[in-house]
Design an enzyme around this catalytic site. Structure first.
Site, PDB file in Angstrom:
ATOM      1  CG  HIS A  37      -1.559   1.287   1.532  1.00  0.00           C
ATOM      2  ND1 HIS A  37      -2.577   1.832   0.772  1.00  0.00           N
ATOM      3  CD2 HIS A  37      -1.304   2.196   2.522  1.00  0.00           C
ATOM      4  CE1 HIS A  37      -2.921   3.009   1.282  1.00  0.00           C
ATOM      5  NE2 HIS A  37      -2.167   3.250   2.339  1.00  0.00           N
ATOM      6  CG  HIS A  63       0.992   7.280   3.997  1.00  0.00           C
ATOM      7  ND1 HIS A  63       1.406   6.394   3.037  1.00  0.00           N
ATOM      8  CD2 HIS A  63      -0.298   6.925   4.265  1.00  0.00           C
ATOM      9  CE1 HIS A  63       0.434   5.558   2.735  1.00  0.00           C
ATOM     10  NE2 HIS A  63      -0.624   5.846   3.474  1.00  0.00           N
ATOM     11  CG  ASP A  64      -0.743   4.432   6.529  1.00  0.00           C
ATOM     12  OD1 ASP A  64      -1.380   5.428   6.944  1.00  0.00           O
ATOM     13  OD2 ASP A  64      -1.092   3.779   5.528  1.00  0.00           O
ATOM     14  CD  GLU A  67      -3.747   6.892  10.910  1.00  0.00           C
ATOM     15  OE1 GLU A  67      -3.551   8.063  10.534  1.00  0.00           O
ATOM     16  OE2 GLU A  67      -4.569   6.134  10.379  1.00  0.00           O
ATOM     17  CG  ASP A  68      -1.917   2.201  10.553  1.00  0.00           C
ATOM     18  OD1 ASP A  68      -2.750   2.495  11.414  1.00  0.00           O
ATOM     19  OD2 ASP A  68      -2.131   2.329   9.340  1.00  0.00           O
ATOM     20  CG  ASP A 124      -3.921   6.943   2.338  1.00  0.00           C
ATOM     21  OD1 ASP A 124      -3.576   5.763   2.178  1.00  0.00           O
ATOM     22  OD2 ASP A 124      -4.398   7.390   3.404  1.00  0.00           O
TER      23      ASP A 124
HETATM   24 ZN    ZN Z   1      -2.414   4.771   3.848  1.00  0.00          ZN
END
Ligand code: ZN
Length: 183
Positions: A37, A63-64, A67-68, A124
């Protein structure tokens, strides 16, 4: 930044993201490795939007991560500098907030985003629309998938100065996705 350093930065960001997302898969039935992704989002920026700013492309790969994966902003700043860290932070929801509130804030915060963050957000959402149409999470009923598409459209509509080619591809993909879901 000279060419050699740009390439080095991109590979370092890719390796860092791959390492952090190593044990994760996407939510879809096919359980694609999560890193695919991140690569897809960066690839849209380079190929469709024609972006060659390595800070934006590196931020897309990363980018994630906050957050993840529990990566901290301090780590990102130390590894990649404040520019890239700043873009990733613009794209990171505050996970302490309830999900509905986070989704609402993506719309409310959209107008203040930097240009790099806007294009990453758009790429995204494009990638997520494709996933939710073609490879949705097992437990998502049709209605939830349709509502997800609607929400991405509200986020995208609130983005200032989206890249025209990327926006066009998003719109076409959304339309085709709605047709497929009979929405
Ligand atoms: Zn994403």
């Amino acid at each position: 930044m000279d060419n050699g350093r740009s390439v080095e930065l991109l590979f370092r960001a890719l390796l860092f993201a791959a390492d952090r997302h190593a044990s994760q898969t996407r939510k879809g039935v096919t359980e694609i490795p999560y890193i695919n992704h991140c690569i897809q989002v960066a690839e849209y920026l380079a190929r469709v939007a024609g972006i060659d700013d390595v800070e934006i492309l590196a931020a897309a790969l990363l980018h994630d991560t906050v957050e993840d994966t529990g990566t901290t902003p301090e780590e990102l700043e130390r590894e990649f500098g404040s520019g890239i860290c700043g873009i990733v932070m613009e794209l990171s929801d505050d996970k302490r907030l309830p999900k509905q509130r986070r989704k609402q804030l993506q719309i409310e915060h959209a107008p203040q985003r930097s240009s790099g963050a806007v294009q990453i957000k758009l790429a995204d959402k494009l990638a997520n629309v494709i996933d939710v149409v073609d490879d949705p999470p097992r437990d998502w009923p049709l209605q939830r998938r349709i509502e997800y598409l609607d929400w991405t459209e509200r986020v995208v509509d609130s983005l200032p100065r989206p890249n025209p080619q990327l926006l066009e591809l998003y719109r076409r993909t959304l339309q085709a996705g709605r047709r497929k879901l009979n929405a």
